[in-house]
Design a protein around this motif. Structure first.
Motif, PDB file in Angstrom:
ATOM      1  N   ALA A 205       0.607  -1.124  -0.017  1.00  0.00           N
ATOM      2  CA  ALA A 205       0.106   0.277   0.276  1.00  0.00           C
ATOM      3  C   ALA A 205       1.342   1.326  -0.638  1.00  0.00           C
ATOM      4  O   ALA A 205       0.683   1.834  -0.704  1.00  0.00           O
ATOM      5  N   GLY A 206       2.032   1.230   1.190  1.00  0.00           N
ATOM      6  CA  GLY A 206       3.310   2.231   0.900  1.00  0.00           C
ATOM      7  C   GLY A 206       3.534   2.879  -0.525  1.00  0.00           C
ATOM      8  O   GLY A 206       3.989   3.897  -1.100  1.00  0.00           O
ATOM      9  N   LEU A 207       3.832   1.547  -0.712  1.00  0.00           N
ATOM     10  CA  LEU A 207       4.622   1.871  -2.966  1.00  0.00           C
ATOM     11  C   LEU A 207       3.141   2.348  -3.317  1.00  0.00           C
ATOM     12  O   LEU A 207       4.155   3.326  -4.271  1.00  0.00           O
ATOM     13  N   LEU A 208       2.391   1.763  -3.520  1.00  0.00           N
ATOM     14  CA  LEU A 208       1.690   2.907  -4.454  1.00  0.00           C
ATOM     15  C   LEU A 208       1.216   3.777  -4.574  1.00  0.00           C
ATOM     16  O   LEU A 208       1.358   4.119  -5.033  1.00  0.00           O
ATOM     17  N   VAL A 209       0.702   4.296  -3.427  1.00  0.00           N
ATOM     18  CA  VAL A 209       0.612   5.410  -2.496  1.00  0.00           C
ATOM     19  C   VAL A 209       1.620   6.671  -2.761  1.00  0.00           C
ATOM     20  O   VAL A 209       1.428   7.462  -3.158  1.00  0.00           O
ATOM     21  N   HIS A 218       4.858  -6.964  -8.627  1.00  0.00           N
ATOM     22  CA  HIS A 218       5.301  -7.963  -8.077  1.00  0.00           C
ATOM     23  C   HIS A 218       6.163  -7.948  -7.287  1.00  0.00           C
ATOM     24  O   HIS A 218       7.497  -7.306  -6.898  1.00  0.00           O
ATOM     25  N   ILE A 219       5.961  -8.406  -5.435  1.00  0.00           N
ATOM     26  CA  ILE A 219       6.475  -8.199  -4.667  1.00  0.00           C
ATOM     27  C   ILE A 219       6.946  -9.332  -4.176  1.00  0.00           C
ATOM     28  O   ILE A 219       6.686 -10.596  -3.762  1.00  0.00           O
ATOM     29  N   ALA A 220       8.691  -9.491  -3.414  1.00  0.00           N
ATOM     30  CA  ALA A 220       9.181 -10.494  -3.232  1.00  0.00           C
ATOM     31  C   ALA A 220       8.187 -10.836  -2.124  1.00  0.00           C
ATOM     32  O   ALA A 220       8.611 -10.210  -1.020  1.00  0.00           O
ATOM     33  N   MET A 221       7.646 -12.754  -2.087  1.00  0.00           N
ATOM     34  CA  MET A 221       7.219 -12.542  -0.516  1.00  0.00           C
ATOM     35  C   MET A 221       7.917 -13.365   0.740  1.00  0.00           C
ATOM     36  O   MET A 221       7.607 -13.519   1.573  1.00  0.00           O
ATOM     37  N   GLY A 222       9.043 -13.818   0.281  1.00  0.00           N
ATOM     38  CA  GLY A 222      10.163 -14.500   0.672  1.00  0.00           C
ATOM     39  C   GLY A 222      10.111 -14.296   2.229  1.00  0.00           C
ATOM     40  O   GLY A 222      10.647 -14.315   3.492  1.00  0.00           O
ATOM     41  N   PRO A 223      10.759 -12.571   1.941  1.00  0.00           N
ATOM     42  CA  PRO A 223      11.302 -11.968   3.107  1.00  0.00           C
ATOM     43  C   PRO A 223      10.532 -11.765   4.444  1.00  0.00           C
ATOM     44  O   PRO A 223      10.252 -11.664   5.214  1.00  0.00           O
ATOM     45  N   TYR A 224       9.062 -11.377   3.599  1.00  0.00           N
ATOM     46  CA  TYR A 224       7.723 -11.155   4.649  1.00  0.00           C
ATOM     47  C   TYR A 224       8.137 -12.766   5.493  1.00  0.00           C
ATOM     48  O   TYR A 224       7.316 -12.203   6.673  1.00  0.00           O
ATOM     49  N   LEU A 225       7.408 -13.152   4.561  1.00  0.00           N
ATOM     50  CA  LEU A 225       7.753 -14.108   5.628  1.00  0.00           C
ATOM     51  C   LEU A 225       8.555 -15.145   6.270  1.00  0.00           C
ATOM     52  O   LEU A 225       7.912 -15.430   7.725  1.00  0.00           O
ATOM     53  N   VAL A 226       9.546 -14.969   5.788  1.00  0.00           N
ATOM     54  CA  VAL A 226      10.639 -15.000   7.314  1.00  0.00           C
ATOM     55  C   VAL A 226      11.206 -14.089   8.732  1.00  0.00           C
ATOM     56  O   VAL A 226      11.328 -14.393   8.979  1.00  0.00           O
ATOM     57  N   GLY A 227      10.383 -12.929   7.117  1.00  0.00           N
ATOM     58  CA  GLY A 227      10.419 -11.754   8.955  1.00  0.00           C
ATOM     59  C   GLY A 227       9.315 -12.217   9.521  1.00  0.00           C
ATOM     60  O   GLY A 227       9.868 -11.712  10.992  1.00  0.00           O
ATOM     61  N   ALA A 228       8.369 -12.844   9.493  1.00  0.00           N
ATOM     62  CA  ALA A 228       7.448 -13.193  10.742  1.00  0.00           C
ATOM     63  C   ALA A 228       7.676 -14.070  11.499  1.00  0.00           C
ATOM     64  O   ALA A 228       7.414 -14.974  12.167  1.00  0.00           O
TER      65      ALA A 228
END
Length: 237
Positions: A205-209, A218-228
């Motif tokens: 959302a921040g990137l869109l705004v 496309h946003i890489a989801m792996g870093p968010y999964l690892v961070g979570a």
């Protein structure tokens, strides 16, 4: 952790840097075997925290010192969160696989099967040891069910939405996460998934705004999964 433990952790980071450099290639391309700058073979080379080739200075793989910081942080959280030695080893193994995956996904938006598969296999192996030695045995069954259930749950939108949704690599990574955190319970696995989607949604959302991304980017989801997953380890600790 004391200096000896930190030194042991840092001793594995050259190998993690090698894995990052080897697999951080575009989808469909062969794994990297040589430096892109001077052509020096990667095999047998010692990767320093600077992340640069010792011959030509070209950056290879992860950014300077960041991989080491993430590895030590994840390992400390894994040890503090684990209820037994076998589960600590399972979590440490997962962290060792997840750190290269994080940097590979950030760079080329892919999560290679050898690392996601190794993450799952190592976690399940050590959880089986834990079930036999320290228990409780039921936790192993729950971990297996979590891996299967969440894998099936995420596979459906991944197949339907294709590149617009989760990639198959993301699904495979989360299967290993579900197997690890399933030892603690179903709600723990759900919280990791919720935190990953929440963080990725806020960033998107921040990137869109700010017009730094468009709909369909496309946003890489792996870093968010690892961070979570790291966040959940911290909460468990």
């Amino acid at each position: 952790m004391d200096r000896v433990q930190n030194a042991m952790l840092l001793a594995v980071t050259p190998g993690l840097r090698w894995l990052t450099a080897r697999f951080a290639v575009e989808p469909g391309a062969p794994v990297r075997t040589r430096c892109g700058g001077c052509g020096t073979p990667l095999a047998g080379r010692l990767f320093s925290p600077s992340g640069r080739c010792g011959d030509c200075g070209v950056m290879i793989g992860a950014p300077p010192y960041l991989l080491e910081l993430v590895t030590v942080t994840g390992a400390v959280l894994a040890v503090l969160a684990a209820p037994s030695v076998p589960i600590a080893l399972a979590a440490l193994w997962w962290v060792a696989c997840a750190v290269p995956l994080l940097f590979i996904d950030l760079r080329v938006h892919r999560l290679p099967d050898p690392l996601t598969g190794a993450a799952l296999a190592g976690v399940l192996l050590m959880e089986a040891v834990a079930a036999v030695t320290t228990g409780p045995p039921a936790a192993l069954g729950r971990a297996l069910l979590c891996a299967l259930a969440y894998g099936a749950l995420l596979l459906v939108p991944a197949l339907i939405l294709g590149p617009r949704g989760l990639g198959l690599g993301d699904v495979k990574l989360f299967v290993s996460i579900a197997a690890l955190f399933g030892w603690w319970g179903w709600s723990t696995v759900f919280t990791v998934l919720f935190l990953a989607f929440l963080a990725s949604g806020v960033v998107a959302a921040g990137l869109l705004v700010t017009r730094r991304a468009r709909r369909g980017t496309h946003i890489a989801m792996g870093p968010y999964l690892v961070g979570a997953a790291f966040t959940m380890l911290a909460l468990l600790a």
